[in-house]
Motif scaffolding. Structure first.
Motif, PDB file in Angstrom:
ATOM      1  N   ALA A  57      -5.119  -0.762  -7.331  1.00 55.87           N
ATOM      2  CA  ALA A  57      -4.322   0.151  -6.507  1.00 55.87           C
ATOM      3  C   ALA A  57      -5.212   0.974  -5.578  1.00 55.87           C
ATOM      4  N   GLU A  58      -6.345   1.420  -6.089  1.00 61.04           N
ATOM      5  CA  GLU A  58      -7.259   2.215  -5.258  1.00 61.04           C
ATOM      6  C   GLU A  58      -7.838   1.386  -4.123  1.00 61.04           C
ATOM      7  N   ARG A  59      -8.252   0.158  -4.428  1.00 63.10           N
ATOM      8  CA  ARG A  59      -8.800  -0.706  -3.382  1.00 63.10           C
ATOM      9  C   ARG A  59      -7.723  -1.057  -2.354  1.00 63.10           C
ATOM     10  N   TYR A  60      -6.515  -1.333  -2.814  1.00 64.23           N
ATOM     11  CA  TYR A  60      -5.411  -1.668  -1.918  1.00 64.23           C
ATOM     12  C   TYR A  60      -5.106  -0.496  -0.985  1.00 64.23           C
ATOM     13  N   THR A  61      -5.149   0.696  -1.526  1.00 70.90           N
ATOM     14  CA  THR A  61      -4.922   1.900  -0.722  1.00 70.90           C
ATOM     15  C   THR A  61      -5.982   2.027   0.371  1.00 70.90           C
ATOM     16  N   GLU A  62      -7.238   1.895   0.002  1.00 75.60           N
ATOM     17  CA  GLU A  62      -8.331   2.028   0.979  1.00 75.60           C
ATOM     18  C   GLU A  62      -8.231   0.967   2.072  1.00 75.60           C
TER      19      GLU A  62
END
Length: 181
Positions: A57-62
């Motif tokens: 989720a964090e990578r997708y957000t970035e």
């Protein structure tokens, strides 16, 4: 192979599965098989499924925020977010990862739910940012909700033109309306 490369390969494989089946739609064993490693190697990089899904989720957000960048106008923000979602549907042929996680929120570990919430709040802020400099006809939440819904419906009925019509209609309304009060 370097640890960073293996971590990326694991994240890539897990993302493909998660974007098809959500949080509960993948296992370490499946991800390991996709990468061609033992599941213990997945655990080495991500001790738990919660850690893996949070990193997803964090990578997708970035990555999403990189695509949006720093738009100059509210309409440019709309266009960039629309293209982000269209790319998911047309090129990747997948749902929005955090859209799926958001639908599963009540069944997610708290860390994954928090990372998913961060995706939405940060995207809303990115869409809204140019509005500070100029009047936007729609709230950022309206845009994001409409695009998530259009992606879902287009995918459900296997018809990308549904997404395109929604974007065209919303863009037309966006260009011709004042912001609701």
């Amino acid at each position: 192979m370097a640890d960073d490369d293996m971590r990326t390969r694991i994240l890539d494989a897990a993302e493909q599965r998660a974007r098809e089946g959500g949080y509960h739609g993948f296992s370490f064993r499946e991800v390991a098989a996709d990468v061609g490693i033992k599941s213990a190697s997945v655990h080495y990089h991500f001790p738990t499924k919660t850690a893996l899904a949070t990193a997803l989720a964090e990578r997708y957000t970035e990555r999403s925020l990189e695509v949006i960048g720093t738009p100059e106008t509210p309409l440019q923000a709309f266009d960039r977010v629309s293209e982000l979602f269209r790319h998911s549907a047309a090129v990747e042929r997948k749902m929005c990862l955090c859209g799926l996680f958001g639908a599963e929120r009540d069944g997610l570990p708290p860390e994954v739910a928090k990372a998913t919430q961060s995706y939405f709040t940060r995207l809303i802020a990115a869409i809204q940012a140019p509005s500070v400099r100029g009047e936007a006809p729609f709230h950022a939440e309206t845009i994001l909700s409409t695009l998530e819904g259009a992606l879902l419906v287009a995918r459900a009925i296997h018809d990308l033109s549904v997404f395109d019509r929604v974007v065209t209609d919303l863009r037309r309304a966006y260009e011709n309306q004042k912001r609701p009060t």
